[in-house]
Design an enzyme around this catalytic site. Structure first.
Site, PDB file in Angstrom:
ATOM      1  N   GLY A 107       0.714  -1.349  -0.045  1.00 16.44           N
ATOM      2  CA  GLY A 107       0.180  -0.261  -0.091  1.00 16.44           C
ATOM      3  C   GLY A 107       0.994   0.441   0.688  1.00 16.44           C
ATOM      4  O   GLY A 107       2.074   1.464   1.179  1.00 16.44           O
ATOM      5  N   ASP A 109       0.474   4.016   1.754  1.00 10.55           N
ATOM      6  CA  ASP A 109       0.441   4.501   2.608  1.00 10.55           C
ATOM      7  C   ASP A 109       1.680   4.090   3.818  1.00 10.55           C
ATOM      8  O   ASP A 109       2.340   4.341   4.305  1.00 10.55           O
ATOM      9  CB  ASP A 109      -0.586   3.931   3.500  1.00 10.55           C
ATOM     10  CG  ASP A 109      -1.292   3.307   3.632  1.00 10.55           C
ATOM     11  OD1 ASP A 109      -1.137   1.881   3.030  1.00 10.55           O
ATOM     12  OD2 ASP A 109      -2.346   2.515   4.612  1.00 10.55           O
ATOM     13  N   ASP A 129       0.464   2.160  12.157  1.00  8.27           N
ATOM     14  CA  ASP A 129      -0.614   3.009  11.516  1.00  8.27           C
ATOM     15  C   ASP A 129      -1.901   2.736  11.934  1.00  8.27           C
ATOM     16  O   ASP A 129      -2.371   1.665  11.485  1.00  8.27           O
ATOM     17  CB  ASP A 129      -0.186   3.110   9.622  1.00  8.27           C
ATOM     18  CG  ASP A 129      -0.828   4.618   9.735  1.00  8.27           C
ATOM     19  OD1 ASP A 129      -1.909   4.859  10.156  1.00  8.27           O
ATOM     20  OD2 ASP A 129      -0.059   5.519   7.736  1.00  8.27           O
ATOM     21  N   THR A 132      -8.427   3.273  10.387  1.00  5.42           N
ATOM     22  CA  THR A 132     -10.037   2.589   9.813  1.00  5.42           C
ATOM     23  C   THR A 132      -8.942   0.856   9.894  1.00  5.42           C
ATOM     24  O   THR A 132      -9.849  -0.054  10.868  1.00  5.42           O
ATOM     25  CB  THR A 132     -10.688   3.113   8.879  1.00  5.42           C
ATOM     26  OG1 THR A 132     -10.750   3.935   8.446  1.00  5.42           O
ATOM     27  CG2 THR A 132     -11.630   1.361   8.169  1.00  5.42           C
TER      28      THR A 132
END
Length: 254
Positions: A107, A109, A129, A132
């Site tokens: 990902g 991120d 991290d 959600t």
């Protein structure tokens, strides 16, 4: 100044960065139904609120875990500053050596956070991290990204608990006075706060056992500040980790 944008599943974090200085940070809701014009209006309003002249912005970088918004937000940024943003991907120069089965599936991120961790902290490192979803990533002593975990985030778990049961209410996520609650709401709060903190402590212990080393541990994300104070292990809480990573990637690829 550059405009750094990190698109999460729930919120979009926006920052104005110049070198290592962060002039402003803001959050808006992630909404796949919004158009480029909608987001352009939001961005323009934010810049006006923080008294940032668009002419001061020399470029932009965008990271997203919501692929449907990549083009929409790129169009929005271009409407505001006249420059299309760099979009983070595994194909750009990240400086992160991915020891993964399929590096292209990593990902954006995680790439951004890893770039910041490599620059800011001693290795080996384990970093969380907490959004959600809660992601866990490990970087070894050679600076290689060697793997991680993906876990349902604390707020997502709490929402599932409320939605999937007949009698449990929807509540805010803040810690009760004691771990052992004496009413339904405090029991739920304790479960999500202390349960997540215990999970984090346990993951750190198991990661150190698997890697055979003491790890530098870093946490970021929207709920990290709610969880980290209740952990037993030493954890650095860096709320600006992702913005730092976006700046680093912009400078490497501009």
């Amino acid at each position: 100044m550059i405009l750094a944008i990190d698109v999460g599943n729930t919120n979009i974090v926006i920052g104005g960065l110049s070198g290592e200085e962060i002039f402003f940070t803001a959050r808006i809701s992630t909404d796949k139904s919004k158009t480029a014009d909608d987001y352009a209006a939001k961005l323009k309003n934010l810049l006006e609120i923080y008294h940032i002249n668009c002419n001061r912005i020399e470029g932009s970088i965008l990271s997203t875990v919501v692929p449907a918004l990549a083009t929409i937000l790129s169009d929005a940024v271009e409407k505001i500053i006249g420059i299309r943003p760099l979009v983070v991907s595994s194909e750009m120069d990240t400086g992160v050596h991915l020891q993964m089965d399929n590096p292209k599936q990593t990902g954006a991120d995680l790439l951004v956070d890893a770039a910041a961790v490599l620059h800011e902290y001693p290795q080996p490192t384990l970093f969380f991290d907490m959004g959600t979803a809660t992601t866990v990533s490990a970087i070894d002593e050679h600076g290689d990204y060697i793997g991680g975990m993906i876990i349902a985030g604390a707020e997502l778990s709490l929402e599932a608990l409320s939605s999937g049961t007949a009698q449990l209410p929807h509540i805010s996520m803040d810690a009760p006075e004691k771990m052992l609650g004496k009413n339904t709401i405090d029991c739920m709060k304790s479960g999500v706060i202390y349960g997540t903190a215990a999970m984090v402590d346990g993951i750190i212990q198991r990661a150190e056992e698997e890697m055979g080393q003491k790890l530098t541990v870093v946490a970021t994300g929207g709920i990290a500040k709610a969880i980290v104070p209740h952990c037993k292990r030493s954890i650095i809480c860096d709320s600006n980790l992702t913005l730092k990573g976006l700046r680093i990637l912009y400078e490497r690829n501009c």
